[in-house]
Design a protein around this motif. Structure first.
Motif, mmCIF file in Angstrom:
data_model
loop_
_atom_site.group_PDB
_atom_site.id
_atom_site.type_symbol
_atom_site.label_atom_id
_atom_site.label_comp_id
_atom_site.label_asym_id
_atom_site.label_seq_id
_atom_site.Cartn_x
_atom_site.Cartn_y
_atom_site.Cartn_z
ATOM 1 N N ASP A 28 25.848 20.557 124.541
ATOM 2 C CA ASP A 28 24.524 21.102 124.231
ATOM 3 C C ASP A 28 23.849 20.190 123.210
ATOM 4 O OD1 ASP A 28 22.266 22.479 123.626
ATOM 5 O OD2 ASP A 28 23.269 24.328 122.981
ATOM 6 N N THR A 41 20.011 15.413 129.755
ATOM 7 C CA THR A 41 20.261 16.566 130.623
ATOM 8 C C THR A 41 21.770 16.706 130.776
ATOM 9 O OG1 THR A 41 18.212 16.141 131.827
ATOM 10 C CG2 THR A 41 19.809 17.616 132.858
ATOM 11 N N THR A 43 26.641 14.613 132.428
ATOM 12 C CA THR A 43 25.505 14.366 131.539
ATOM 13 C C THR A 43 24.707 13.171 132.052
ATOM 14 O OG1 THR A 43 26.687 15.221 129.606
ATOM 15 C CG2 THR A 43 24.798 13.775 129.186
ATOM 16 N N GLY A 70 30.102 17.759 129.648
ATOM 17 C CA GLY A 70 28.767 18.066 129.143
ATOM 18 C C GLY A 70 28.789 18.634 127.737
ATOM 19 N N THR A 77 25.132 19.287 131.754
ATOM 20 C CA THR A 77 25.684 20.497 132.364
ATOM 21 C C THR A 77 27.204 20.400 132.319
ATOM 22 O OG1 THR A 77 25.788 19.566 134.591
ATOM 23 C CG2 THR A 77 23.693 20.575 133.925
#
Length: 378
Positions: free
Chosen positions: A325, A354, A360, A323, A356
């Motif tokens: 940001d 989205t 992803t 994942g 985490t």
């Protein structure tokens, strides 16, 4: 296209002229027949001619505008009626300017200004007013209507001058606005072309160079030659996408994307037809997402799905990488910002990310509509 102010003014003036001429002929004719004495036959004939002409006048000006020849015929008819006042106007109405011929004279003066500029309309109005005076003088009628007609000529000339100048000013402003809109549209199209060109470079040449730089392929590899040839075809625009309004099956394009991906892709695709430009945006964005999975994560598998709901077409790309940001992506990086988000935005779609630590999911949606309520079905 927005109607020009002058054209709108001409249209309104034509309708007003038709209504004024028709109402004056009919109402004045009824009054003339009701007050006619021994000369009823002549009055009926004159009223009939006036009403028939008014109908033709209204039909012509509504369809073609207030033309000069129509006004000339109207003036000629009014002149004849003015000279025939001894036979057409009841004695008790010959003073005070209250006869039906007086009303037609006023309307003819006003309508002349609808068709012509003051340099023609004013002399024409004065001629009609003078002939009316001659007709009234024959029966000893009051000459006070001459002053009324002169005031009508001056007032109508001033009013139409103001309206025409205002329409010209409005048209100039509208022309400037349209020129600005055209320039803005050209600029937007140019920027869109630039963005698309950069996306193609990112997805082709830069992606291939990145693969070479990370030892993903050797310089002597046949795969590199094939990939370079494909990149060149895309950059030069030799790949025919088809007509913009042609519908294609998105499932086939996404299947090809999955087959070319550098990770193993599990595809779950339903039949779905979309315009070719939308299909191209979907497939390019999905390809970019899968390329990012291969380059920037440790995941070696991904899932690609194509579904529909009550309002939109959805494509999702899911991986099990660590994942990231999305808000920290540098502005100069095109992969997510333009290759995915920008491409979907260009066809009025959306892309949401989205991510985490466990994976992803990128969701591509077209068109950009509110998702269906829960339980509404697919």
């Amino acid at each position: 296209m927005t109607e020009d102010a002058q054209a709108a003014l001409d249209r309104v003036v034509a309708r007003c002229a038709a209504a004024m001429r028709g109402a004056t002929a009919v109402l004045g004719g009824v009054a003339a027949i009701a007050t006619a004495g021994a000369g009823l036959g002549w009055v009926v004939l004159a009223v009939g001619v006036s009403v028939v002409w008014s109908a033709g006048f209204a039909w012509t000006v509504v369809r073609r505008g207030v033309r000069g020849w129509v006004v000339l015929v109207d003036i000629a008819l009014t002149v004849v009626l003015c000279l025939a006042q001894p036979w057409l106007v009841a004695p008790e109405l010959r003073s005070g300017g209250a006869s039906w011929v007086d009303g037609l004279t006023s309307m003819t003066i006003v309508i002349a200004h609808f068709a012509w500029r003051p340099r023609l309309a004013v002399p024409a109005g004065l001629v009609v007013a003078a002939v009316h005076v001659v007709g009234a003088w024959q029966v000893g009628g009051a000459l006070g209507t001459l002053g009324i007609h002169v005031i009508q000529i001056a007032a109508t000339a001033a009013l139409m001058t103001v309206l025409r100048r205002s329409a010209a000013v409005a048209d100039d402003a509208l022309a400037d606005l349209r020129a600005t809109e055209r320039a803005a549209a050209v600029m937007l199209a140019r920027r869109a072309d630039e963005r698309e060109h950069k996306r193609r470079l990112h997805d082709t040449v830069l992606a291939t160079l990145t693969t070479i730089g990370t030892d993903g392929v050797t310089a002597s590899s046949l795969a590199l030659r094939a990939r370079a040839a494909a990149d060149l075809a895309v950059v030069e625009g030799s790949i025919d996408l088809g007509e913009p309004d042609t519908d294609v099956d998105l499932r086939h394009q996404l299947r090809a994307v999955a087959d070319r991906a550098e990770v193993a892709v599990t595809a779950d695709l339903v039949p779905c037809k979309v315009p070719v430009l939308v299909a191209t945006a979907f497939s390019a964005a999905a390809a970019q997402a899968l390329a990012n999975t291969a380059r920037h994560t440790s995941a070696d598998t991904a899932r690609l799905t194509l579904t529909t709901d009550c309002a939109s077409i959805l494509v999702t790309i899911t991986d099990t990488g660590p994942g990231f940001d999305p808000t920290t992506i540098p502005h100069h990086r095109y992969g997510v910002r333009e290759g995915i988000l920008g491409r979907m935005r260009a066809v009025d779609g959306t892309a949401t990310i989205t991510s985490t630590p466990s994976g992803t999911t990128i969701t591509l949606r077209w068109p950009d509509t509110t998702p269906c309520p829960a339980g509404s079905g697919t």
